[in-house]
Design an enzyme around this catalytic site. Structure first.
Site, short mmCIF file in Angstrom:
data_model
loop_
_atom_site.label_atom_id
_atom_site.label_comp_id
_atom_site.label_asym_id
_atom_site.label_seq_id
_atom_site.Cartn_x
_atom_site.Cartn_y
_atom_site.Cartn_z
CB SER A 141 6.77 -3.14 -5.06
OG SER A 141 6.94 -3.21 -3.63
CE1 TYR A 154 2.18 0.16 -4.25
CE2 TYR A 154 3.51 -1.45 -2.73
CZ TYR A 154 3.40 -0.41 -3.73
OH TYR A 154 4.67 0.10 -4.26
#
Ligand SMILES: NC(=O)c1ccc[n+]([C@@H]2O[C@H](COP(=O)([O-])OP(=O)(O)OC[C@H]3O[C@@H](n4cnc5c(N)ncnc54)[C@H](OP(=O)(O)O)[C@@H]3O)[C@@H](O)[C@H]2O)c1
Length: 280
Positions: A141, A154
């Site tokens: 990501s 995350y």
């Protein structure tokens, strides 16, 4: 006809589902794994619509059940005789400011987004070593390049994945195994809605961040533009065929912009901009 074999994790929705379709369209035999095959309907319907249902084999795999990962990969290789592409895609996002996320919640985030991918990769490596070829594509990501407030757990799990994958790439490159990080910006999937995990303390009355969490959630819901996830799936399919892919591929205008702003903007200005943008 001998088709190349691709295995993908977390294929029940979002980027995983779309990548399974895209790889099947590109001619691969796709083993689309999911932790609950009862959730295969969306993939089955999309595959039938695209006319590729005979190239998609749905199998059960929960990447956090470490004892069952190696036997599942072994069964796939026994069945197909080889394994050309692994797409480590399964994942979820834990939302919550650092002091609202319990240690156990942080561990759960790492169990899936980091240790889960490590387990599947370790199971695949002996086969790729024997073949002296293979692509291992990690769905990371932009949050694995630039940490975001409100989703630090995350970001941390993706940073860990990035570090491990970079070293793995250097170790495996001489053996003909290509390790690649795909780093999407924001895309329309279940990750921020149905599948989001919110730290249990985030909105509790005792949380010192309750109001900031509310503003942050509002920002994600209303102000983050989310792209069409087929863009990510197409990129993954393209990378799978590259003999010498790069280590990192940022995907999405927002991801590229965020990356360059963070690199080029003076850090103090950057911090102020982030705080203002996300309302904290
Ligand atoms: N969408 C974005 O904006 C974005 C941006 C950057 C990176 N990513 C990354 O893209 C990947 C896919 O996410 P997505 O956006 O497509 O979200 P999604 O629609 O929520 O898909 C996530 C998939 O992962 C599966 N999964 C979760 N835990 C699992 C486990 N323990 N074992 C096996 N499968 C598991 C889910 O299965 P269930 O259906 O059973 O829950 C689901 O199929 C993730 O790694 C995410 O971090 C997404």
């Amino acid at each position: 006809m001998d088709r190349k074999i691709a295995v993908i994790t977390g294929a029940s929705s979002g980027i995983g589902l779309l990548t399974a379709l895209e790889l099947a369209r590109s001619g691969y035999s796709v083993v689309a794994t999911m932790r609950n095959p009862m959730g295969r309907t969306a993939l089955d319907e999309a595959a039938a619509k695209a006319g590729v249902q005979d190239r998609i084999d749905v199998r059960r795999l929960d990447i956090t059940e470490s004892a069952s990962v190696a036997p599942a990969i072994e069964e796939i290789v026994q069945h197909y005789g080889r394994l050309d592409v692994l797409v480590n895609n399964a994942g979820f996002a834990m939302a919550g400011f650092a002091d609202d996320v319990a240690l156990e919640e942080l561990r759960t985030q790492f169990d899936t987004n980091f240790f889960g991918h490590v387990a599947v990769t370790l199971a695949v490596l002996p086969h790729m070593r024997r073949q002296q070829s293979g692509h291992i594509i990690m769905v990371s990501s932009i949050a694995g390049r630039a940490a975001h407030p409100g989703i630090g757990s995350y970001s941390a799990s993706k940073f860990a994945l990035e570090g491990w994958s970079e070293a793995l790439r250097l170790e495996m490159n001489p053996l003909g195994i290509r390790v690649v990080l795909v780093e999407p910006g924001s895309y329309e999937t279940n990750i921020w809605e149905k599948n989001v995990h919110i730290a249990s303390a985030a909105f509790s009355d005792g949380s010192p961040n309750k109001e900031r969490s509310r503003r942050f959630a509002e920002h994600v819901k209303t102000q983050v533009a989310k792209g069409d996830a087929r863009e990510v799936a197409r990129l993954i399919a393209r990378v799978s065929t590259m003999p010498h892919p790069r280590l990192r591929y940022l995907v999405g205008k927002d991801a590229r912009l965020y990356h360059w702003v963070r690199l080029l903007m003076p850090w103090k200005r950057y911090e102020k901009m982030v705080a203002r943008t996300v309302g904290i």
